[in-house]
Design a protein around this motif. Structure first.
Motif, PDB file in Angstrom:
ATOM      1  N   LEU A   1       0.842  -1.189   0.000  1.00 25.03           N
ATOM      2  CA  LEU A   1       0.000   0.000   0.000  1.00 25.03           C
ATOM      3  C   LEU A   1       0.880   1.243   0.000  1.00 25.03           C
ATOM      4  CD1 LEU A   1      -2.760  -1.046   2.561  1.00 25.03           C
ATOM      5  CD2 LEU A   1      -2.832  -1.151   0.063  1.00 25.03           C
ATOM      6  N   THR A   2       0.400   2.277  -0.658  1.00 19.23           N
ATOM      7  CA  THR A   2       1.132   3.543  -0.719  1.00 19.23           C
ATOM      8  C   THR A   2       0.546   4.526   0.280  1.00 19.23           C
ATOM      9  OG1 THR A   2      -0.282   4.660  -2.341  1.00 19.23           O
ATOM     10  CG2 THR A   2       1.380   3.118  -3.199  1.00 19.23           C
ATOM     11  N   SER A   3       1.219   5.653   0.448  1.00 18.64           N
ATOM     12  CA  SER A   3       0.734   6.694   1.363  1.00 18.64           C
ATOM     13  C   SER A   3      -0.564   7.309   0.871  1.00 18.64           C
ATOM     14  CB  SER A   3       1.799   7.776   1.531  1.00 18.64           C
ATOM     15  OG  SER A   3       2.140   8.353   0.276  1.00 18.64           O
ATOM     16  N   ASN A   4      -0.898   7.086  -0.392  1.00 16.69           N
ATOM     17  CA  ASN A   4      -2.157   7.595  -0.952  1.00 16.69           C
ATOM     18  C   ASN A   4      -3.260   6.546  -0.924  1.00 16.69           C
ATOM     19  OD1 ASN A   4      -1.068  10.146  -1.611  1.00 16.69           O
ATOM     20  ND2 ASN A   4      -0.174   9.296  -3.487  1.00 16.69           N
ATOM     21  N   ASP A   5      -3.050   5.461  -0.172  1.00 15.16           N
ATOM     22  CA  ASP A   5      -4.039   4.379  -0.030  1.00 15.16           C
ATOM     23  C   ASP A   5      -4.328   3.675  -1.345  1.00 15.16           C
ATOM     24  OD1 ASP A   5      -4.347   4.719   2.734  1.00 15.16           O
ATOM     25  OD2 ASP A   5      -5.798   6.334   2.445  1.00 15.16           O
ATOM     26  N   THR A   6      -3.342   3.635  -2.211  1.00 16.66           N
ATOM     27  CA  THR A   6      -3.439   2.796  -3.400  1.00 16.66           C
ATOM     28  C   THR A   6      -2.627   1.520  -3.162  1.00 16.66           C
ATOM     29  OG1 THR A   6      -1.541   3.895  -4.433  1.00 16.66           O
ATOM     30  CG2 THR A   6      -3.758   4.761  -4.935  1.00 16.66           C
ATOM     31  N   ALA A   7      -2.844   0.520  -3.995  1.00 16.27           N
ATOM     32  CA  ALA A   7      -2.182  -0.773  -3.822  1.00 16.27           C
ATOM     33  C   ALA A   7      -1.290  -1.065  -5.010  1.00 16.27           C
ATOM     34  CB  ALA A   7      -3.222  -1.878  -3.659  1.00 16.27           C
ATOM     35  N   LEU A   8      -0.094  -1.537  -4.734  1.00 15.62           N
ATOM     36  CA  LEU A   8       0.834  -2.000  -5.762  1.00 15.62           C
ATOM     37  C   LEU A   8       0.747  -3.517  -5.821  1.00 15.62           C
ATOM     38  CD1 LEU A   8       3.879   0.204  -4.703  1.00 15.62           C
ATOM     39  CD2 LEU A   8       2.250   0.692  -6.539  1.00 15.62           C
ATOM     40  N   ILE A   9       0.457  -4.053  -6.992  1.00 19.10           N
ATOM     41  CA  ILE A   9       0.272  -5.489  -7.132  1.00 19.10           C
ATOM     42  C   ILE A   9       1.025  -5.993  -8.369  1.00 19.10           C
ATOM     43  CG2 ILE A   9      -2.004  -5.314  -6.061  1.00 19.10           C
ATOM     44  CD1 ILE A   9      -3.215  -5.919  -8.831  1.00 19.10           C
TER      45      ILE A   9
END
Length: 578
Positions: free
Chosen positions: A166-174
């Motif tokens: 998860l990033t600081s912007n509440d997105t997910a890296l997959i």
């Protein structure tokens, strides 16, 4: 007497795969496979069957103060694992949460989402023999509820298991994989198929991709197959048998909005801009960054930025199923000099048993500077101090047992379920076994009894300090006629945080009484039981068994057993008969 001793030893040997709340220390029987290839525990109050730990190197009085506080997240899997899936343990080896109901997983860790600590887990759809997956990524809150369930945004292609961040912007890296037709005539393959490695940044709330990077599309073209160290072999001949030339297994995003991507089969780390173009790469056949002595790595996993993008940590496998490049895998920390365009050796972490882990593995640098290394295919993990000195080593299997990664993390949770109770009784004594899967704040269990005439009138009986995953509460019931037993969980503030159902020895149960309520909105919750459950009653009752600490180590299977409550009743019967 000799016959009795022989019988008891035989009984324990037969039962050695199912030792409740058991931890072993320097056990040769465990390491040799004499206790089974995947020794596991069972409990009276829970169906959980987690792996038993064997401290190959226990921590002791001189090293225990250096152990970082927190819990251990493992996800044992393999043909010798009794129940695949995510498990959380405390650092003494006691189970905290059994998450195997979600099925086999590889990525299993904590992260921060919308300001709260959460669990990230890959939920299986398919795990292919080629070592990639197709499934869904879950975000689980501290009540063990799924609050987000998403997958790759690729027209039906599902998320791979190799990474979720998860990033600081509440997105997910997959990560994800897609088979594509490709000209492989150079490898004497007609009608060739290549496996495209894909990194995506996803909005978990919508499932939509914000960024997509493909190994066959970076640098306005692709990462050429000639840069790969894994030949096609028998693959590449069909859509369901594509050649995995790149093999993505980690993705990070930095403060500049660029992405750090690990390619296991190219032995390379790619730094990719938000436009999808490669800025630089480290390792492999054409490293654009100068690599100083000691920085070479092969078949790596878990590449991460550290220390404000001035360092890079990784698990250097140094081998795979068909090739060994060194005598041992290692954790590796590199210093990255952006201005000088070079990396230098900072430190390495070597395994206690000096061996090559042919797949998986991770390096987890903790806030204190300590480091947890998960040894991947080898069912071990280790903790090191900030100077790289080994503090302890745990083995959690012998045969085909592995965990993709191992993490140490702070985790506080209160499940929405009730504590579980199992009641065993005879003419003179009652033993109540209780556990609460996933609860982290229980300090004390208070025992109540009730009669069949007044099944929900809770009469306080005793208090017992929580001991491991399953606490054993003995009670002399020879002069009472209680039919039902119940427990209440108290936290460190002496507040009730949960009531169990009322349970009888025949397994029948009833819900808590109407006036047994807790305030679940706060960790400092207040609770009420009955007017008679006064604080003055709450004197501590010593557990029927003492729990050994990892601060000491002894040899031998019987000496190494911490507790045996799951076979307690049977042992009583055997001793009585003999």
């Amino acid at each position: 007497m000799q016959l009795r001793k022989h019988f008891l030893l035989s009984f324990l040997a037969l039962s050695s795969n199912v030792l409740a709340d058991s931890v072993l220390f320097e056990s040769n029987e465990y390491s040799s496979g004499a206790l089974g290839l995947g020794p596991f525990q069972t409990f009276m109050s829970s169906p959980s069957t987690p792996a038993i730990w064997n401290f190959i190197v226990p921590y002791n009085e001189s090293t225990s103060g250096q152990i970082e506080e927190g819990l251990i997240l493992l996800a044992p899997r393999g043909t010798n694992v009794n129940s695949d899936g995510g498990l959380i343990y405390d650092k003494a080896g006691n189970l905290v949460w059994d998450g195997t109901e979600f099925g086999q997983t590889l990525t299993f860790k904590t992260d921060t989402y919308k300001g709260e600590t959460v669990i990230l887990m890959w939920s299986p759809g398919t795990i292919l023999g080629s070592g990639v997956g197709a499934g869904y990524d879950l975000i689980i809150n501290n009540q063990y509820e799924v609050i987000a369930n998403f997958t790759a945004d690729l027209n039906g292609t599902l998320a791979d298991f190799h990474d979720i961040r998860l990033t600081s912007n509440d997105t997910a890296l997959i990560t994800a994989y897609q088979a594509k037709p490709w000209d492989l005539s150079a490898f004497n393959i007609t009608n060739g198929w290549l496996l495209d490695s894909i990194a995506q940044e996803i909005d978990p709330s919508t499932g939509k991709a914000i960024f997509t990077c493909k190994s066959l599309g970076v640098a306005s073209d692709h990462v050429n197959t000639s840069l790969c160290y894994a030949s096609p072999g028998s693959s590449g001949t069909a859509e369901d048998n594509p050649w995995d030339y790149f093999h993505i297994n980690a993705v990070n995003k930095d403060d500049l909005g660029n992405y750090l991507i690990s390619s296991r089969h190219c032995h390379s780390i790619y730094y990719v801009g938000s436009d999808g173009n490669i800025i630089w790469n480290i390792g492999g056949m054409n490293s654009s960054v100068t690599m100083n002595n000691g920085t070479t790595f092969t078949w790596q996993h878990d590449v991460r930025w550290q220390n404000n993008q001035t360092q890079i940590s990784l698990f250097d496998n140094e081998g795979t199923a068909w090739e060994l490049d060194s005598s041992s895998s290692r954790g590796l920390l590199l210093d990255f000099d952006a201005a000088g365009n070079q990396v230098s050796f900072n430190k390495e972490w070597l395994p206690y048993n000096v061996t090559v882990s042919e797949s998986q593995g991770n390096v987890g640098i903790l806030d204190s500077g300590n480091t947890i290394i998960g040894w991947g295919q080898i069912p071990w993990f280790s903790e090191y101090d900030s100077n790289g000195q080994l503090l302890y080593v745990v083995q959690f299997g012998v045969g085909d047992v592995q965990s993709y990664r191992a993490y140490s993390a702070n985790w506080t949770a209160t499940p929405t379920t009730r504590p579980s109770v199992f009641v065993a009784e005879n003419e003179f004594n009652t033993t109540v076994y209780t556990s609460w899967n996933g609860a982290t704040e229980v300090v004390t269990w208070q025992l109540y009894g009730s009669t069949s005439d007044s099944p929900q009138l809770a009469i306080p009986l005793s208090n017992t300090t929580k001991n491991g995953f399953e606490t054993i509460i003995p009670f002399n019931s020879s002069s009472t006629n209680y039919k039902y037993y119940q427990v209440a969980a108290f936290n460190s503030n002496e507040k009730i945080i949960a009531f169990s159902n009322f349970t009888a020895s025949d397994g029948s149960s009833q819900g808590p009484a109407a006036n047994q309520t807790v305030d679940s909105s706060s960790n400092n919750s207040t609770g009420s039981a009955t007017p008679s459950s006064s604080a003055g009653l709450r004197s501590t009752v010593s557990p029927i068994f003492s729990t050994s600490s990892p601060l000491s180590s002894t040899g031998g299977a019987l000496q190494n057993l911490v507790r045996l409550p799951s076979v307690l009743a049977a042992l009583w019967i055997i001793v009585a008969l003999l």
